[in-house]
Design a protein around this motif. Structure first.
Motif, short mmCIF file in Angstrom:
data_model
loop_
_atom_site.label_atom_id
_atom_site.label_comp_id
_atom_site.label_asym_id
_atom_site.label_seq_id
_atom_site.Cartn_x
_atom_site.Cartn_y
_atom_site.Cartn_z
N THR A 1 -93.10 67.89 81.13
CA THR A 1 -92.25 67.52 82.00
C THR A 1 -91.25 66.20 81.57
O THR A 1 -92.21 65.35 82.01
CB THR A 1 -92.28 67.61 83.39
OG1 THR A 1 -92.78 68.86 83.77
CG2 THR A 1 -90.94 67.34 84.07
N TYR A 2 -90.26 65.96 81.20
CA TYR A 2 -89.67 64.87 80.89
C TYR A 2 -88.86 64.46 82.16
O TYR A 2 -87.96 65.46 82.87
CB TYR A 2 -88.59 64.74 80.14
CG TYR A 2 -87.74 63.50 79.82
CD1 TYR A 2 -88.56 62.36 79.61
CD2 TYR A 2 -86.52 63.53 79.99
CE1 TYR A 2 -87.83 61.18 79.86
CE2 TYR A 2 -85.91 62.37 80.10
CZ TYR A 2 -86.44 60.94 79.92
OH TYR A 2 -85.82 59.96 80.17
N ILE A 3 -89.11 63.28 82.97
CA ILE A 3 -88.46 63.03 84.21
C ILE A 3 -87.22 62.02 83.77
O ILE A 3 -87.59 61.04 83.09
CB ILE A 3 -89.38 62.00 85.05
CG1 ILE A 3 -90.51 62.98 85.34
CG2 ILE A 3 -88.68 61.64 86.18
CD1 ILE A 3 -91.59 62.35 86.13
N THR B 1 -103.58 69.82 79.95
CA THR B 1 -102.33 70.57 79.42
C THR B 1 -101.23 70.64 80.51
O THR B 1 -99.95 71.33 80.20
CB THR B 1 -102.89 72.25 79.44
OG1 THR B 1 -103.22 72.42 81.05
CG2 THR B 1 -104.18 72.44 78.47
N ASP B 2 -101.14 69.69 81.09
CA ASP B 2 -99.92 69.61 82.17
C ASP B 2 -99.49 68.09 82.14
O ASP B 2 -100.36 67.49 82.91
CB ASP B 2 -100.10 70.12 83.39
CG ASP B 2 -98.93 69.95 84.38
OD1 ASP B 2 -97.78 69.61 83.97
OD2 ASP B 2 -99.18 70.35 85.66
N ILE B 3 -98.82 67.62 81.55
CA ILE B 3 -98.23 66.19 81.81
C ILE B 3 -96.80 66.02 82.20
O ILE B 3 -95.88 66.82 81.81
CB ILE B 3 -98.44 65.47 80.49
CG1 ILE B 3 -97.48 65.90 79.50
CG2 ILE B 3 -100.06 65.39 80.08
CD1 ILE B 3 -97.63 64.77 78.23
N ALA B 4 -96.30 64.98 82.43
CA ALA B 4 -94.80 64.61 82.71
C ALA B 4 -94.91 63.05 82.24
O ALA B 4 -95.72 62.34 82.29
CB ALA B 4 -94.84 64.40 84.54
N VAL B 5 -93.61 62.94 81.84
CA VAL B 5 -93.44 61.39 80.99
C VAL B 5 -92.26 60.84 81.94
O VAL B 5 -91.10 61.63 81.85
CB VAL B 5 -93.12 61.73 79.55
CG1 VAL B 5 -92.90 60.26 79.08
CG2 VAL B 5 -94.33 62.51 78.90
N ILE B 6 -92.28 59.55 82.06
CA ILE B 6 -91.25 58.90 82.77
C ILE B 6 -90.94 57.56 81.71
O ILE B 6 -92.02 57.05 81.39
CB ILE B 6 -91.43 58.71 84.18
CG1 ILE B 6 -90.16 58.02 84.87
CG2 ILE B 6 -92.47 57.66 84.38
CD1 ILE B 6 -90.33 57.95 86.40
#
Length: 345
Positions: A317-319, A280-285
């Protein structure tokens, strides 16, 4: 400033003072998000044999008759959602200008007026041919060419180089050129990526970091394109630099186009699968992009985010790309400095 060569006759044409050029190249952008601007841009982009290598007799009727009738409307809508209204340009153009302004200032501080810095786009404006011509007329008899792609691919670095060489064909007096190698595994580049992750996440670690790279047909890998392997290496080096465990970062590929199989896993499907598995908690780079653009601002932060949330994901979160971050400019200056060896003191 121009001069007449020593010992030349009085009627010899004046020549510009010799300089070394730095030419930075990015993918390109439409001039506007209206139908005809989009159609011109997409026609140039999708007619490139490095991008779509199907036989022309098969591809062009489909492109001209169906794709370019419909796609400019959908692509224009996507561009409109991220358009820099104040400057009346795409974010890619805005960011590229900012990158080049910082590179120009850094180059001037290091090499003075013996170096000229400019930029071009592979598709759209300013065209590679027009900028090479401007640099030659300004006295650049040597040019270092830097495609803004950390990773090599036939559809990115190679086609940018192709267009540079086409530009040279139009010159009576060709400058000497050096093309920069990809920088996907340079320690300074990996460190800049890691700093961007640490800054965006404020020290916390999400359940999963997804490194989403632009996709390509799987067939290209089988035909010898090194892009896939370079992407995998960047992910591994980034994970090691962050000090995270092996399962902390996934490598995925986005922007699938056409009927054939592309490099997998597909980002949009993978993030939805993560959500269904209880992540349920991801970030994308996006390590393959040097500047935020339609594929990051609209696709990742729009379509891919929506797929994740629709499947039950909560925190996304989009980095941002490295853009004109000082650490990124430092990497590019290091690359240029190495390639200017012997040409600029």
């Amino acid at each position: 400033m121009t001069h007449r060569p020593d010992h030349a006759p009085a009627d010899h044409p004046a020549l510009p003072r010799r300089r070394t050029g730095i030419l930075v190249a990015n993918l390109g952008t439409p001039d506007g998000h209206d139908y005809w601007s989009m159609r011109r841009y997409l026609n140039e982009f999708l007619s490139d044999r490095r991008v779509i290598d199907y036989p022309r007799w098969k591809w062009q009727p489909l492109l001209q008759g169906i794709i370019l009738t419909k796609r400019p409307f959908t692509s224009g809508k996507n561009y409109r959602s991220i358009w820099n209204v104040e400057a009346n340009e795409s974010p890619l153009m805005t960011i590229t200008k900012a990158q080049v302004a910082k590179l120009r200032a850094a180059a001037d501080a290091r090499w003075g007026d013996q170096v000229m810095v400019d930029f071009c786009m592979r598709y759209g404006n300013p065209s590679t041919i027009s900028v090479v011509d401007r640099m030659v007329k300004a006295g650049c008899d040597r040019i270092v060419f830097l495609p803004l792609y950390p990773h090599y691919a036939g559809a990115t670095s190679a086609t940018a180089n192709d267009q540079l060489f086409r530009a040279l064909m139009a010159q009576k007096w060709q400058p000497a050129v050096r093309t920069c190698a990809p920088y996907f595994d340079r320690p300074d580049y990996i460190d800049a990526l890691a700093q961007s992750v640490e800054r965006a996440l404020s020290g916390r670690r999400p359940q999963k970091l997804v490194a989403s790279y632009h996709g390509m047909p799987r067939r290209y890998l089988q035909e010898g394109d090194p892009y896939h392997c370079q992407c995998q290496k960047t992910t591994r080096l980034l994970r090691e630099r962050l000090g995270w465990p092996e399962d902390a970062i996934d490598t995925t590929f986005q922007s699938v186009f056409g009927p054939e199989e592309w490099l997998k896993p597909y980002t949009v499907e993978h993030v939805a699968d993560l959500a269904r598995r209880g992540i349920t908690d991801i970030a994308v780079i996006s390590p393959a992009f040097s500047a935020d653009c339609i594929e990051t601002l609209e696709e990742i932060n729009g379509e891919i985010r929506e797929a994740y949330e629709h499947a039950g994901g909560k925190d996304f979160t989009y980095i941002p790309c490295l853009n004109d971050d000082d650490a990124h400019i430092g990497v590019l200056m290091n690359v240029l400095g190495e390639n200017l060896a012997g040409w600029a003191a």
